[in-house]
Design a protein around this motif. Structure first.
Motif, PDB file in Angstrom:
ATOM      1  N   PRO A 262       0.817  -1.225   0.000  1.00  0.00           N
ATOM      2  CA  PRO A 262       0.000   0.000   0.000  1.00  0.00           C
ATOM      3  C   PRO A 262       0.848   1.272   0.000  1.00  0.00           C
ATOM      4  N   THR A 263       0.310   2.304  -0.624  1.00  0.00           N
ATOM      5  CA  THR A 263       0.984   3.594  -0.659  1.00  0.00           C
ATOM      6  C   THR A 263       0.813   4.319   0.674  1.00  0.00           C
ATOM      7  N   LYS A 264       1.546   5.391   0.806  1.00  0.00           N
ATOM      8  CA  LYS A 264       1.442   6.227   2.011  1.00  0.00           C
ATOM      9  C   LYS A 264       0.003   6.693   2.222  1.00  0.00           C
ATOM     10  N   LYS A 265      -0.638   7.186   1.177  1.00  0.00           N
ATOM     11  CA  LYS A 265      -2.016   7.682   1.295  1.00  0.00           C
ATOM     12  C   LYS A 265      -2.976   6.560   1.672  1.00  0.00           C
ATOM     13  N   GLN A 266      -2.771   5.395   1.096  1.00  0.00           N
ATOM     14  CA  GLN A 266      -3.644   4.258   1.418  1.00  0.00           C
ATOM     15  C   GLN A 266      -3.474   3.822   2.864  1.00  0.00           C
TER      16      GLN A 266
END
Length: 419
Positions: A89-93
């Motif tokens: 997962p990305t930082k935003k996710q």
């Protein structure tokens, strides 16, 4: 126990009795403990020095950051990641996941309260946690009084800024990696990245992708492993192998596979430690670098590896090999440290480095109702394991104490006269 708030002393400090533990830190560790306690109906107070949950992730990480391990190793207790999330997962996710986590378990931290001190009162057998408000024009203090204290401020509370000769004379920008967001503003500039861990490697890669000219300081040895081997997470593979093989043999296999995939990193200026990657992690807490493309940039010359620093000048840096290179900016990827010694007045359980003295897996519980969550040097999986054990122990103590509530109330009232 009972809850009593609103009392103030002659200096304006407000006193709050807490039915249950005080949890310091609303990052993943603090949220995980809070959720486990919520499910068991145990009251608590969660204190956070900033204005949001997971402030390290929200305010002190670079834009391109993704979880370095597969999501199944990074989820918190009681709530898996959404199925539609990618493997990493990305930082935003991840931030969205944490915000949903807090909402699902109705976790409401007391924001903008920085812990000034926390000490155990031997006379009353209670913890006294003093916080200072970080908002508003006036300084206000609150003292929380409780029987249990959970330290969940984590391993990475503060950025480490080393003393380097001449750094103050350097005329260009100098920032710690916690303040780095993107390489976009460094396009065309010569940037020195001090540090070769996961952050140093990834920032160097990001700078190169934004057409900057990064040089990365590799002062000590480091293990670089591929993030995946034959389509499987390297970490996942290591965990699988350790079920059947001794640690040293798993290390040997990982290094052989890494050599086939990444080649000999030493010829690019990156020496491997004598201990294997898993042994080094277990004994010294030093995490291997999981390569996501930086090594290819090093091979192509887009990222230059340089040795240690001798000193900085106004617009350049002298290296220990006698070479001098021109530099426009410096990013200090020099790691983080615990801030526990600055506020916790306790030295039996926590060491001078801000970590529990008791080695894993028993470093989650001290004496007198003191707990530590997220100090295992085993990432989010370690924080989750800590949270489950801490919550189970607190539930047991709290339930027993609740059954003796009538006997404890007179004792607590007598102690009030000491505050």
């Amino acid at each position: 126990m009972f809850n009593f708030s609103g009392q103030s002393d002659s200096f304006g400090r407000r006193f709050v009795w807490v039915n249950g533990p005080v949890i310091v830190g609303a990052g993943p560790s603090g949220l995980a403990v809070s959720a486990c306690l919520k499910e068991q109906g145990v009251p608590f107070v969660l204190i956070e020095r900033t204005d949001c949950i997971a402030s390290l992730w929200q305010k002190r990480t670079y834009d391109r950051l993704k979880l370095h391990l597969p999501k199944k190793f990074c989820q918190l207790p009681k709530l898996p990641f959404p199925e539609e999330y990618p493997e990493y997962p990305t930082k935003k996710q991840f931030i969205a996941y944490l915000e949903n986590y807090a909402q699902k378990f109705d976790i409401k931290p007391r924001f903008n309260e920085c812990v000034k001190s926390a000490r155990y009162d031997e006379a009353c057998h209670l913890w006294r946690v003093v916080t200072v408000s970080t908002t508003g024009p006036t300084r206000s203090e609150t003292e929380y009084i409780c029987q249990m204290l959970v330290v969940a401020t984590g391993e990475n509370a503060e950025g480490v800024v080393p003393e380097i000769d001449g750094l103050q004379e350097f005329s260009g920008e100098v920032i710690h990696v916690k303040d780095y967001k993107s390489g976009a503003k460094y396009s065309g500039k010569k940037v020195l990245v001090v540090g070769c861990g996961n952050s140093g490697m990834e920032v160097s890669l990001d700078l190169s992708n934004h057409n900057a000219k990064p040089s990365m300081v590799v002062r000590s040895s480091v293990h670089v492993l591929p993030r995946e081997i034959m389509g499987k997470s390297t970490f996942d593979l290591a965990m699988l192998l350790m079920k059947w093989l001794p640690l040293w043999m798993v290390d040997k296999l990982l290094l052989i596979l890494a050599w086939f995939i990444l080649g000999n990193t030493q010829k690019y200026g990156i020496k491997r430690p004598s201990l294997g990657p898993l042994q080094l992690k277990n004994h010294h807490g030093k995490t291997p670098v999981l390569d996501i493309g930086a090594l290819q940039k090093i091979r192509s010359g887009d990222i230059t590896v340089v040795p240690g620093i001798k000193r900085f000048n106004s617009k350049s840096v002298e290296l220990v090999n006698g070479e001098t290179i021109d530099v426009d900016a410096v990013v200090l990827a020099t790691g983080y440290c615990s801030n526990v010694p600055y506020w916790l007045q306790e030295t039996e359980f926590f060491g001078k480095n801000g970590f529990p003295k008791t080695p894993f897996p028993n470093g989650w519980k001290g004496k007198n109702g003191l707990y530590a969550s997220g100090f295992t040097r085993r990432g989010l999986a370690g924080a989750s394991a800590d949270a489950i054990k801490i919550a189970q122990d607190i539930v047991k103590v709290w339930t027993e104490d609740l059954n003796q509530k009538k006997q404890k109330v007179p004792h607590l009232r007598r102690c009030m006269s000491t505050f």
